[in-house]
Design an enzyme around this catalytic site. Structure first.
Site: not given
Lengths: 342, 332
Positions: B64, B133
């Site tokens: 990322e 998440h």
């Protein structure tokens, strides 16, 4: 850049790479720029001591051959990302010292209009996408610039400069991996000056050579003596050829040394006076290059003196330009945050 | 001639916007984890890789930080990347590139570059994906000058705001609530934009202004329908953009209704509701207030796995109804 003529080249057949590859004029220009980097940083340091520059700065004195050698085979369209120790890269890529001084003095005529200072010095027109205050911050950005080059088929090569400290940042590993997977035209240049701030590479880094990391990303890892201009330029030349022909990235480890401390707050407690003295007296990159130029007959004492005085004049003029330039108005504090002003 | 309007899901609307952007401008490309043949974790990119190829729909490694940096570097050198984070929570891995580089590069370089990168963040709870998440981190990025942060709530806005983001010269962060992806709504064919920085009054009313973001817009509208039957007339403002915020729309509304409630899924403390409340307290609308401002936001806890606990940690329609009743009756 144009190479030396054939007849001249033949007479230089046994000389190191740069003396075969480049003309005397080009090599004298390199010496000029190495002095320009040195004197620029000395001038910046002195201006800092006098209170003309605030904040801090990270001097690359002792690393000039690395900056010049890596940039030697680059064209004006090629791009670099640089580091907090980036003054040399900026000059090597073509920046004018007067606009760099102006930036350090916080003036509107500076490369960043006084918003960036030493740590964010850039010269986008000449392909320098900027120094970076974050260790390793510029490495993925260089990979992105190389992705642009590949997608837009511009043929540009991108060099990412970083220090030994950055090789332990995650960004380094992620960026090298992506560049290798996508075969991007980028060259990773680790200027290993032995210390990440105060921590030596021996204490911070599991591998002996940072170039050893290249094996993990399936790219060539090349070690050069970063204080010998010709060695650096030759490695860069090969890496540029490789990148330009679509074969992908290279990691070059340029082993060098900074004569000064990490920044202006450094008291040099982590290294000995003898070590610093040894590098300054016996391995100074400008002295080494100058001696070679003289030995191989590219320049004489008069020529060297002309370079030194030319540099001194350019530095003095640059500082005067910076002093005389206007500061930005405080009403413009919010400028450049967004493209359209609110 | 009016464009043909169809019912599309929020995810389909985003996908259509990305396809239009790529058709219009060869500099536009997509990057992200598993956005190619997999189609994206939430099937937003879907089959775009088949239409545009792997050179424009690029699967990245699970990197990322590096991926965001590559997108930033491509943006400053002439491309128009749209970078998908698989989950907004993973922005935490890339904060360096988002906050230190993308947001500041133009400023640090004195306006010499712009950073036209778009980053997409599937956000929010309600999927049983638990604490790592399910977060709503938009206020984190909303705190950073140099970024633009948007939260489209409908398929129409999702398409129009994404196209506005791609056309924008500055970095735009789009937070997309995962529970909205399957929501359907009218979406015109072809190119149109919905401006960044403009709120939308979803429902007009006289008694109370509810400023909501993302999925909470729909919960506020549901609550407003119930409250209407009780004689409480609610105005619902969809903030749509966190930064730069459309202050005037909220000020005008509060001057009309004299009551303000802010509702968002993100944690209440130091959140967007606090910003809206403070903004009103500083504005000429303060004198019009007939009651203290009310904020509803996420509980002071990570998002739990258990579905009942998960629901209890974010504002639900009954919470909004109850808070609105109290506010209008002057209980608080």
């Amino acid at each position: 850049m144009a190479g030396a003529g054939k007849a001249v080249a033949d007479s230089r057949a046994n000389l190191p790479f740069v003396y075969r590859q480049y003309s005397a004029e080009q090599l004298k220009q390199v010496l000029y720029k190495m002095y320009l980097i040195r004197r620029f940083e000395e001038g910046a340091e002195e201006s800092y001591m006098r209170g003309l520059i605030h904040g801090t700065m990270h001097l690359s004195i002792g690393q000039e051959a690395s900056a010049m050698g890596i940039c030697m085979p680059l064209g004006e369209d090629d791009q670099i990302t640089s580091t907090h120790r980036g003054h040399g890269h900026c000059i090597a890529k073509g920046a004018e010292v007067k606009r760099m001084f102006a930036e350090f003095f916080g003036k509107t005529t500076g490369y960043c209009k006084g918003r960036g200072g030493s740590m964010h010095i850039a010269d986008v027109a000449k392909g320098n996408l900027g120094a970076n205050g974050i260790v390793g911050g510029g490495i993925p950005i260089a990979v992105g610039a190389a992705l642009s080059s590949k997608m837009m088929k511009t043929g540009k090569v991108v060099v990412s400069f970083f220090g030994d400290g950055a090789n332990n940042e995650g960004a380094f590993h992620e960026a090298l991996n992506m560049a290798a997977v996508w075969k991007l035209p980028v060259i990773f240049v680790c200027e290993n000056n032995g210390y990440g701030m105060s921590t030596s590479t021996a204490r911070s880094t599991a591998v002996k050579n940072i170039a050893d990391r290249a094996a993990a990303y399936s790219m060539p890892g090349v070690i050069v003596n970063g204080n010998i201009f010709s060695e650096v330029a030759e490695a860069s030349y090969k890496a540029v050829e490789r990148a330009r022909s679509g074969e992908g990235p290279t990691l070059i480890e340029s082993k060098t040394y900074r004569h000064r401390g990490h920044s202006k707050s450094d008291r040099n407690r982590y290294r000995t006076k003898e070590e610093i003295e040894d590098w300054m007296s016996n391995r100074d990159p400008i002295t080494l290059f100058e001696n070679e130029l003289r030995e191989f007959g590219f320049i004489d004492d008069k020529g060297i003196e002309a370079i030194r005085s030319g540099v001194a004049q350019e530095i003095a003029d640059g500082i005067e330009f910076a002093k005389a330039s206007p500061s930005p108005d405080v009403s413009e504090t919010g400028n450049y945050v967004y493209t359209e002003q609110a | 001639m009016d464009a043909m309007v169809r019912e599309l899901s929020y995810a389909q609307a985003i996908q259509e916007a990305m396809a239009i952007a790529m058709d219009m401008d060869e500099r536009v490309f997509l990057m992200g984890e598993d956005i190619g043949v997999y189609g994206g974790a939430f099937q937003v990119t879907g089959d775009l890789v088949e239409r545009y190829g792997t050179e424009r729909v690029i699967d990245t490694p699970i990197s990322e930080l590096g991926g965001a940096g590559v997108a930033v570097g491509a943006a400053v050198t002439g491309m128009r990347p749209i970078f998908e984070f698989q989950f907004s929570d993973f922005a935490t891995l890339a904060m360096e590139q988002i906050v230190n580089q993308a947001a500041k590069m133009r400023f640090m370089l004195g306006g010499e570059v712009s950073v036209p990168v778009v980053m997409r963040f599937p956000a929010g709870s309600g999927t049983g994906a638990a604490a790592q998440h399910s977060q709503s981190l938009e206020a984190w990025l909303g705190h950073v000058p140099g970024l633009k942060v948007i939260q489209p709530a409908t398929p129409y806005d999702a398409k129009g705001m994404l196209l506005a983001a791609v056309a924008d010269p500055d970095p735009v962060m789009i937070f997309e609530h995962k529970l909205l992806y399957k929501m359907k709504g009218p979406v015109p064919e072809g190119y149109y934009t919905v401006p960044i920085g403009k709120a939308d009054i979803r429902r007009e009313g006289r008694d109370l202004t509810i400023v909501a973001t993302s999925i909470m817009v729909h919960k506020a509208l549901d609550a407003a329908a119930t409250l209407e039957a009780e004689g409480i007339d609610v105005e619902v403002i969809d903030l749509r953009t966190i930064r730069p915020m459309d202050k005037q729309s909220v000020i005008d509304s509060v001057k009309k209704t004299s009551r303000l409630m802010c509702v968002h899924e993100a944690v209440k403390t130091l959140g967007i509701g606090a910003e809206v409340s403070a903004m009103i307290a500083e504005s000429e609308a303060f004198d019009y207030l007939d009651a203290p401002i009310v904020r509803l936001g996420g509980a002071e806890t990570p998002i739990p796995y258990n579905p009942e606990l998960e629901k209890a940690t974010v504002p639900q329609v009954p919470d909004i109804i109850s808070a609105a009743r109290d506010l209008v009756k002057g209980v608080r």
